[in-house]
Design a protein around this motif. Structure first.
Motif, PDB file in Angstrom:
ATOM      1  N   GLY A 138       6.901 -17.398  -8.612  1.00  0.00           N
ATOM      2  CA  GLY A 138       6.024 -18.535  -8.336  1.00  0.00           C
ATOM      3  C   GLY A 138       5.379 -18.469  -6.958  1.00  0.00           C
ATOM      4  N   ALA A 139       5.793 -17.494  -6.143  1.00  0.00           N
ATOM      5  CA  ALA A 139       5.337 -17.446  -4.754  1.00  0.00           C
ATOM      6  C   ALA A 139       3.883 -16.996  -4.656  1.00  0.00           C
ATOM      7  N   SER A 140       3.258 -17.334  -3.538  1.00  0.00           N
ATOM      8  CA  SER A 140       1.898 -16.859  -3.309  1.00  0.00           C
ATOM      9  C   SER A 140       1.991 -15.417  -2.816  1.00  0.00           C
ATOM     10  N   LEU A 141       1.527 -14.508  -3.643  1.00  0.00           N
ATOM     11  CA  LEU A 141       1.654 -13.081  -3.334  1.00  0.00           C
ATOM     12  C   LEU A 141       0.310 -12.401  -3.497  1.00  0.00           C
ATOM     13  N   PRO A 142       0.103 -11.282  -2.765  1.00  0.00           N
ATOM     14  CA  PRO A 142      -1.118 -10.507  -2.981  1.00  0.00           C
ATOM     15  C   PRO A 142      -1.072  -9.835  -4.355  1.00  0.00           C
ATOM     16  N   ALA A 143      -2.215  -9.301  -4.807  1.00  0.00           N
ATOM     17  CA  ALA A 143      -2.225  -8.510  -6.036  1.00  0.00           C
ATOM     18  C   ALA A 143      -1.333  -7.296  -5.809  1.00  0.00           C
ATOM     19  N   GLY A 144      -0.820  -6.744  -6.876  1.00  0.00           N
ATOM     20  CA  GLY A 144       0.130  -5.637  -6.729  1.00  0.00           C
ATOM     21  C   GLY A 144      -0.532  -4.283  -6.578  1.00  0.00           C
ATOM     22  N   ASP A 145      -1.724  -4.241  -5.967  1.00  0.00           N
ATOM     23  CA  ASP A 145      -2.390  -2.945  -5.784  1.00  0.00           C
ATOM     24  C   ASP A 145      -1.814  -2.260  -4.548  1.00  0.00           C
ATOM     25  N   LEU A 146      -1.168  -1.138  -4.745  1.00  0.00           N
ATOM     26  CA  LEU A 146      -0.530  -0.452  -3.616  1.00  0.00           C
ATOM     27  C   LEU A 146      -1.416   0.628  -3.002  1.00  0.00           C
ATOM     28  N   ASP A 147      -2.597   0.840  -3.570  1.00  0.00           N
ATOM     29  CA  ASP A 147      -3.473   1.897  -3.045  1.00  0.00           C
ATOM     30  C   ASP A 147      -3.672   1.855  -1.531  1.00  0.00           C
TER      31      ASP A 147
ATOM     32  N   ARG B  27       3.904  -6.562  -6.187  1.00  0.00           N
ATOM     33  CA  ARG B  27       3.250  -7.635  -5.426  1.00  0.00           C
ATOM     34  C   ARG B  27       4.090  -7.999  -4.201  1.00  0.00           C
ATOM     35  N   VAL B  28       5.406  -8.014  -4.383  1.00  0.00           N
ATOM     36  CA  VAL B  28       6.304  -8.308  -3.252  1.00  0.00           C
ATOM     37  C   VAL B  28       6.206  -7.177  -2.212  1.00  0.00           C
ATOM     38  N   ARG B  29       6.134  -5.946  -2.705  1.00  0.00           N
ATOM     39  CA  ARG B  29       5.988  -4.799  -1.793  1.00  0.00           C
ATOM     40  C   ARG B  29       4.715  -4.949  -0.953  1.00  0.00           C
ATOM     41  N   ALA B  30       3.613  -5.275  -1.628  1.00  0.00           N
ATOM     42  CA  ALA B  30       2.330  -5.395  -0.922  1.00  0.00           C
ATOM     43  C   ALA B  30       2.433  -6.447   0.178  1.00  0.00           C
ATOM     44  N   LYS B  31       3.129  -7.534  -0.108  1.00  0.00           N
ATOM     45  CA  LYS B  31       3.280  -8.606   0.878  1.00  0.00           C
ATOM     46  C   LYS B  31       4.047  -8.105   2.109  1.00  0.00           C
ATOM     47  N   PHE B  32       5.184  -7.461   1.866  1.00  0.00           N
ATOM     48  CA  PHE B  32       6.018  -7.042   2.997  1.00  0.00           C
ATOM     49  C   PHE B  32       5.376  -5.915   3.802  1.00  0.00           C
TER      50      PHE B  32
END
Lengths: 233, 403
Positions: free
Chosen positions: B291-300, B185-190
């Motif tokens: 706790g952060a607002s993050l996107p779903a962890g879909d990396l597709d 999820r953190v990856r998707a955000k960055f």
């Protein structure tokens, strides 16, 4: 002037692809520490103290050596931790960073990524034939639907029977995986009765899969953080 | 271990397999043949990777010949191999046909199992439900029914083993480990915000965890943070940027070793050289992102399609600028495409449009591009030639003027 391009690291991309395939087959991702005990990394996996893989040049031991702490040399250590939780039947896949004390060159790094998969069920349920079919399914998912795969007789302490697995890439056979049926001694070390349970285990180096798939000829490129490299994926 | 072809053939009366058959048969059924090299007198030398479990019996010409006979049972040895009896057996393994088939996923008959095991010198007593394998003294590696299953399947042939995809477990959909899912999820955000992900090295020159026998004097410890490595990588990328105003955004998710334990951290870095030097790096524990607002962890959405990889050259880069006057109606993309087509195989970056202005019904477009050879340092005259060629190509449009 040039806007930055958001990119996932190629090793993350391969890991993601692998995990998706395994999730669909009912495997869940497991994690474990990079600093491991001698037991989880070696003894538990039927690798006795005199095994060649335990020689000092292969393993990074932490100081003091007498503590028996090391940097895990394979992700099978995480599979073993999961087996010892005895939540059976089980299917886990464990991707992560591993370490080998080897001189580095274009095809060797002292750190790289592996995943290990372990599937355990009652005797006779998960067999060598399931291993072959599952590996074929996996490598076709990564390298393309018409990928040819073969198994060869081999030996790894923590499996019996044990095989090496090759895939055909262009006109060459490339070794991609060590695999087999988890050894009864590993079950016993984890406190699971091998007369009641059996299963397969296999491990593949993620860096190697990425090198084959993308044609990267130097493994060290994955760890340089050079945007000219990263932006190609 | 090295063996010569003649030495091995000499154990048998005739019909010894060809060199190619021998190499292939050994590789599939026993051990990899790593090399076959010619010797004088039309003989050949085989390099065979005998695995550690068979160090006791197979590392002699006779031992390998015995194994060859197991793979090619039709071969007739000049001297019969010693046979095992209940008295001479190193040990006995009690097993059943069912147990072997359970391991392999096959339906072998008792006669097939016995016949395959006899090929490796293991004698079988008893019937279907209770078989006893007599293990010859030399085979210290055969101790369990699983060891017998290994002998059976490798001689039977893995190519004959059916492929069965593991049956799905519809009611057993589990959860991936929390750290793995959170990291994605953190990856998707960055990545969505324009950051490129890097993986850097665990080994550094300072830290509380020290390793034995380090590979180098500056790689003796385990990293205590991601920031130091990320800063070096950021600066190296800024030094290589095509423009001083380029912004570089990187992130890394990785393990650090501090306060007696290891922890998964997330670090991000933003930098540029101009208009003013800016380097900002943040690092915090992955767990603090939960706790952060993050996107779903879909990396597709961030997985590359077809990749045409080109290795990054270690040789110096030559950067050139090119400006051209074109009629207002001409798109910058058209000019850029022409430059790209003409620039040849050494072009590694650009053309990037970095300046554009209009005057007297025309517009000026300025591009930057760079050249690098994969195998050597390029010379200025070589690039001058390419730039002249590009200029000539653009000038074939009569109302374009290269400045």
């Amino acid at each position: 002037m040039i806007e930055p391009i958001g990119k996932l690291h190629p090793l993350t991309q391969i890991t993601w692809g692998a995990v998706k395939i395994f999730n669909e087959l009912g495997f869940t991702v497991a994690e474990g520490p990079e600093i491991e005990t001698e037991f989880n990394n070696f003894d538990g996996l039927n690798i006795p103290p005199n095994h060649p893989a335990r020689a000092m040049q292969d393993t990074f031991w932490l100081k003091p050596r007498s503590d028996g702490k090391l940097l895990r040399t394979h992700m099978t250590a995480v599979s073993f931790r999961e087996l010892a939780k005895k939540r059976l039947p089980m299917r886990v896949v464990s991707p992560g960073r591993v370490f080998r004390n080897e001189a580095t060159d274009a095809t060797h790094e002292a750190q790289f990524y592996q995943f290990d998969a372990l599937a355990v069920d009652r005797t006779g349920v998960i067999t060598m034939a399931d291993l072959k079919g599952t590996l074929e399914h996996f490598y076709r998912g990564i390298f393309g639907a018409d990928t040819e795969m073969r198994m060869r007789a081999s030996f790894f302490s923590f499996v019996e029977p044990g095989v090496e697995v090759d895939i055909k890439w262009g006109d060459r056979w490339l070794e991609v995986c060590g695999a087999g049926m988890l050894h009864p001694n590993v079950f016993r070390a984890a406190g699971v009765d091998p007369e009641e349970w059996q299963g397969f285990a296999f491990g593949s180096t993620i860096d190697r899969l990425a090198m084959i798939k993308y044609g990267v000829e130097d493994i060290r490129q994955f760890y340089q953080g050079d945007r000219r490299f990263l932006e190609q994926f | 271990m090295r063996f010569t072809y003649r030495q091995l053939a000499d154990y048998f009366t005739d019909n010894f397999p060809s060199v190619a058959e021998l190499a292939e048969g050994l590789t599939f059924h026993a051990w990899e043949v790593e090399d076959v090299a010619p010797l004088t007198g039309e003989d050949l030398e085989f390099e065979v990777k005998i695995l550690p479990d068979r160090a006791g019996d197979a590392k002699t010409p006779a031992g390998l010949a015995r194994e060859i006979n197991a793979i090619w049972p039709e071969l007739k040895p000049k001297e019969p191999w010693s046979t095992v009896t209940a008295d001479s057996a190193r040990q006995e393994i009690v097993f059943s046909v069912q147990q072997i088939n359970d391991i392999l996923g096959l339906n072998l008959k008792e006669s097939e199992i016995s016949s395959l095991l006899r090929r490796v010198g293991v004698e079988i007593l008893g019937g279907e439900n209770k078989l006893t394998a007599l293990v010859p003294p030399a085979r210290s590696d055969l101790n369990l029914k699983e060891d017998l299953a290994d002998e059976i399947i490798r001689l039977y042939g893995y190519n004959q083993l059916p492929s069965r995809l593991l049956a799905p477990r519809p009611n057993k959909v589990g959860q991936n480990a929390v750290g793995f899912s959170l990291a994605n999820r953190v990856r998707a955000k960055f990545v969505a915000a324009g950051y490129a992900e890097v993986y850097s090295y665990t080994f550094v020159n300072d830290g509380e965890f020290e390793i034995e026998k380090a590979l180098a004097s500056d790689k003796t410890r385990l990293r205590t943070n991601l920031t130091d490595g990320l800063r070096r990588i950021l600066e190296a990328n800024l030094d290589r940027a095509l423009f001083d105003t380029d912004e570089v955004k990187l992130f890394e998710i990785g393990t650090v070793f501090v306060d007696g334990r290891e922890e998964m951290m997330v670090a991000s870095a933003v930098g540029r050289k101009k208009p003013e030097l800016k380097i900002e790096i943040e690092e915090k524990s992955l767990s603090l992102w939960s706790g952060a607002s993050l996107p779903a962890g879909d990396l597709d959405p961030f997985i590359a399609g077809e990749v045409h990889y080109r290795s990054v050259s270690p040789y110096p880069r030559i950067v050139r600028d090119l400006a051209v006057w074109v009629p207002k109606a001409v798109e910058a993309q058209t000019v850029s495409d022409l430059i790209k087509q003409t620039a040849g195989e050494w072009r590694v970056e650009g053309p990037v449009l970095f300046d554009e202005f209009a005057k007297d019904g025309k517009k000026s477009l300025a591009f930057r591009l760079s050249f690098q050879a994969p195998d050597r340092t390029l010379a200025d005259p070589e690039i001058n030639e390419i730039m002249a060629k590009i200029g000539d190509r653009l000038a074939t449009n009569s109302d374009w003027q290269v400045r």
